[in-house]
Write a protein that holds these residues in place. Structure first.
Motif, PDB file in Angstrom:
ATOM      1  N   ALA A  47      38.826  17.186 -55.828  1.00 48.07           N
ATOM      2  CA  ALA A  47      38.101  15.960 -55.497  1.00 48.07           C
ATOM      3  C   ALA A  47      36.888  16.280 -54.641  1.00 48.07           C
ATOM      4  N   THR A  48      35.979  15.345 -54.649  1.00 50.11           N
ATOM      5  CA  THR A  48      34.798  15.386 -53.786  1.00 50.11           C
ATOM      6  C   THR A  48      35.002  14.370 -52.676  1.00 50.11           C
ATOM      7  N   ALA A  55      36.978   9.193 -51.717  1.00 53.83           N
ATOM      8  CA  ALA A  55      37.000  10.463 -52.432  1.00 53.83           C
ATOM      9  C   ALA A  55      36.973  10.219 -53.939  1.00 53.83           C
ATOM     10  N   THR A  56      36.303  11.098 -54.642  1.00 52.85           N
ATOM     11  CA  THR A  56      36.228  11.020 -56.099  1.00 52.85           C
ATOM     12  C   THR A  56      37.076  12.124 -56.687  1.00 52.85           C
ATOM     13  N   TYR A  57      38.062  11.755 -57.513  1.00 46.28           N
ATOM     14  CA  TYR A  57      39.014  12.720 -58.034  1.00 46.28           C
ATOM     15  C   TYR A  57      38.647  13.168 -59.441  1.00 46.28           C
ATOM     16  N   GLU A  58      38.910  14.441 -59.709  1.00 52.37           N
ATOM     17  CA  GLU A  58      38.692  14.994 -61.034  1.00 52.37           C
ATOM     18  C   GLU A  58      39.862  14.611 -61.941  1.00 52.37           C
ATOM     19  N   ILE A  63      44.853   9.962 -56.387  1.00 51.59           N
ATOM     20  CA  ILE A  63      44.860   9.729 -54.942  1.00 51.59           C
ATOM     21  C   ILE A  63      46.279   9.640 -54.388  1.00 51.59           C
TER      22      ILE A  63
END
Lengths: 112, 112
Positions: A47-48, A55-58, A63
């Motif tokens: 994640a970013t 947060a942005t998850y791949e 989450i």
């Protein structure tokens, strides 16, 4: 440059429990990333985690399993929840500073 | 993101020059080429980065042909301590907002 420290450096955990990994950076950074490196494999972005946003998850990471906090520009945590042996990996924190991506030493997690 | 292809492993001897070539046929106009080194139980460490032609620093040289579809990392006079995994990555400068995407890397083994 950026110097990154992670805690713990390693841990052995029982399945079903959770572990929170801390990442501390010696300078303020906007962009922060969490990677996983399974034994003998390359790094995979989880994640970013940019400060001030969720947060942005791949793909393949959610989450509920990997909640992330980013309370300020020098700190982040990644929690590995309800662990199973498949979560045994090295987890690395990474930041971007001066157009270069730096990596922490990693947290080696073993789940029994 | 452009994918990269590099040899899975290479062997060489102390004092030799080692060249590791990486293919990135789909590299985008804005992509940079970055090489990282990773020792066991450590996070990846930046080695060198370039956009075109040749870049040299105190550690290595990076050769990039005009079409930028490949690149070659050159390590002069390697020593045993250069045994590591070397990753070739292409992407925005510093990884950009999406971070760096890692391929499988090249396991370089240096023998006495």
């Amino acid at each position: 440059s950026a110097v990154i420290s992670q805690k713990p450096s390693r841990d052995i955990c029982q399945r079903g429990t959770s572990l929170t990994i801390q990442c501390q950076v010696d300078s303020q950074v906007t962009m922060m990333f969490w990677y996983r490196q399974q034994p003998g494999q390359s790094l995979t972005l989880i994640a970013t985690a940019n400060q001030g946003s969720e947060a942005t998850y791949e793909s393949g990471f959610v989450i509920d399993k990997f909640p992330i906090s980013r309370p300020n520009l020098t700190f982040s945590t990644l929690t590995v929840s309800n662990m199973s042996p498949e979560d045994s990996s090295i987890y690395l924190c990474s930041v971007v500073s001066d157009n270069e991506q730096f990596f922490g030493p990693g947290t080696r997690l073993t789940v029994l | 993101l452009a994918k990269t292809t590099q040899p899975i492993s290479m062997d060489s001897y102390e004092g030799q020059e080692v060249n590791i070539t990486c293919s990135h046929n789909n590299i985008a106009t804005n992509d940079y080429i970055t090489w990282y080194q990773q020792f066991p139980s450590q996070g990846p460490r930046f080695i060198i980065q370039g956009y075109k032609t040749k870049v040299t620093n105190e550690v290595a040289s990076l050769f990039i042909p005009a079409d930028r579809k490949s690149s070659t990392l050159s390590l002069p006079r390697v020593s045993l301590s250069d045994t590591a995994v070397y990753y070739c990555l292409v992407g925005a400068l510093g990884g950009g907002a999406d971070g760096l995407t890692f391929g499988k890397g090249t396991h370089l083994i240096i023998q006495p």
